[in-house]
Design a protein around this motif. Sequence first.
Motif, PDB file in Angstrom:
ATOM      1  N   LEU C  33       0.858  -1.202   0.000  1.00  0.00           N
ATOM      2  CA  LEU C  33       0.000   0.000   0.000  1.00  0.00           C
ATOM      3  C   LEU C  33       0.887   1.242   0.000  1.00  0.00           C
ATOM      4  O   LEU C  33       1.432   1.636   1.029  1.00  0.00           O
ATOM      5  CB  LEU C  33      -0.918  -0.025   1.234  1.00  0.00           C
TER       6      LEU C  33
ATOM      7  N   ASN D   7      -2.874   8.461  -6.006  1.00  0.00           N
ATOM      8  CA  ASN D   7      -3.314   7.634  -4.890  1.00  0.00           C
ATOM      9  C   ASN D   7      -4.791   7.272  -5.044  1.00  0.00           C
ATOM     10  O   ASN D   7      -5.674   8.105  -4.822  1.00  0.00           O
ATOM     11  CB  ASN D   7      -3.078   8.380  -3.566  1.00  0.00           C
ATOM     12  N   LEU D   9      -6.733   4.297  -3.475  1.00  0.00           N
ATOM     13  CA  LEU D   9      -6.463   3.230  -2.514  1.00  0.00           C
ATOM     14  C   LEU D   9      -7.752   2.511  -2.147  1.00  0.00           C
ATOM     15  O   LEU D   9      -8.667   3.100  -1.549  1.00  0.00           O
ATOM     16  CB  LEU D   9      -5.828   3.841  -1.258  1.00  0.00           C
ATOM     17  N   LEU D  29      -8.387   0.951   4.917  1.00  0.00           N
ATOM     18  CA  LEU D  29      -7.540   0.605   3.772  1.00  0.00           C
ATOM     19  C   LEU D  29      -6.802  -0.717   4.006  1.00  0.00           C
ATOM     20  O   LEU D  29      -6.452  -1.426   3.067  1.00  0.00           O
ATOM     21  CB  LEU D  29      -6.511   1.711   3.538  1.00  0.00           C
ATOM     22  N   SER D  56     -12.838   3.389  -3.084  1.00  0.00           N
ATOM     23  CA  SER D  56     -11.440   3.803  -3.090  1.00  0.00           C
ATOM     24  C   SER D  56     -11.327   5.198  -2.491  1.00  0.00           C
ATOM     25  O   SER D  56     -12.206   6.039  -2.716  1.00  0.00           O
ATOM     26  CB  SER D  56     -10.880   3.829  -4.517  1.00  0.00           C
TER      27      SER D  56
END
Lengths: 68, 68, 68, 68, 68, 68
Positions: C33, D7, D9, D29, D56
């Motif tokens: 991550l 980003n 995520l 996350l 996300s």
Amino acid sequence: MKLSARNVLPGRVVAVTKGSTTAHVRVELAPGLIMTSSITNEAVDDLGLKVGDAVSAVIKSSDVMIGK
Amino acid sequence: MKLSARNVLPGRVVAVTKGSTTAHVRVELAPGLIMTSSITNEAVDDLGLKVGDAVSAVIKSSDVMIGK
Amino acid sequence: MKLSARNVLPGRVVAVTKGSTTAHVRVELAPGLIMTSSITNEAVDDLGLKVGDAVSAVIKSSDVMIGK
Amino acid sequence: MKLSARNVLPGRVVAVTKGSTTAHVRVELAPGLIMTSSITNEAVDDLGLKVGDAVSAVIKSSDVMIGK
Amino acid sequence: MKLSARNVLPGRVVAVTKGSTTAHVRVELAPGLIMTSSITNEAVDDLGLKVGDAVSAVIKSSDVMIGK
Amino acid sequence: MKLSARNVLPGRVVAVTKGSTTAHVRVELAPGLIMTSSITNEAVDDLGLKVGDAVSAVIKSSDVMIGK
């Protein structure tokens, strides 16, 4: 913790106004020079922010525009 | 033009450093109180920014964090 | 210094790439991550950032979008 | 749609708190790694966000600071 | 992926300028209405951005100021 | 005052919604092209913003993402 933010400006809290989720905090950086910040109510509680507190206003340089 | 931004802070340019696309501009808001701004080179040219210019640093309140 | 930012996420620097004024820093927050940050070269130097450093990625909640 | 944001995520919504215009959404996350997002109530409704949703967190690299 | 960002504005790329780490991309949203974006060179490469591409400019509402 | 922000887009206010501290303002930039802005209630009052006003949406290029 030292920050990458180029602007870490010391001052004193002169007002804290909480809304339903977002709060406004005013910080005096120099006599008459006030910076207004919008942060979460939760952050106000976590930091225990109140008028008179010594704090820093933290601003990333990419968030500063110039007017001329 | 009046802005919604809560922070329109007058000062004087003390440094302008251009990179390949992004420039850094330093503005003195009060004696010893410096604000660093990252803007496009193009903006530096458009505004004709140079050391000594009277300018304002413009910051949206949602971009100001508080450290304590 | 405690921050109002809701997101202060610990991790480890896995890459630092400097440009002419702006640098990109990658931080591993958990295995696989990765968070990418664009900061000034000056900040990289000030913090002495290098691969392997224990750092935090700091993000204001108003800068986080949701995709679904 | 693929995004320029560095980003994006993936995670799971663990909390949604609506205020009068602004909502806070928490996304896990990785185990124990929570990202807090402030978005409009309208966005919460449009995306039909609720606890358990796969989403996300999307963050532009210029909005990520580093603390060390 | 649907985004929480309130502003997802379709347009066409009219210019791409890469710097050493940061690129500027111009998108025409309507005849004569140009939006300039600063993104990483890496994002330009990942998206394969070039003049003529159909894209969207994505902007979080908290990043939009009003001038009057 | 001229701004470093690359995006100063003229339009007309089509909606103003105040929350407890944060307001949403919609600006029509071109027929059917709406930009949503989140600003403080205080800013709405200071600028006296109301439907029909000629305003500009002001956006820093580093706050504009690209989706493709």
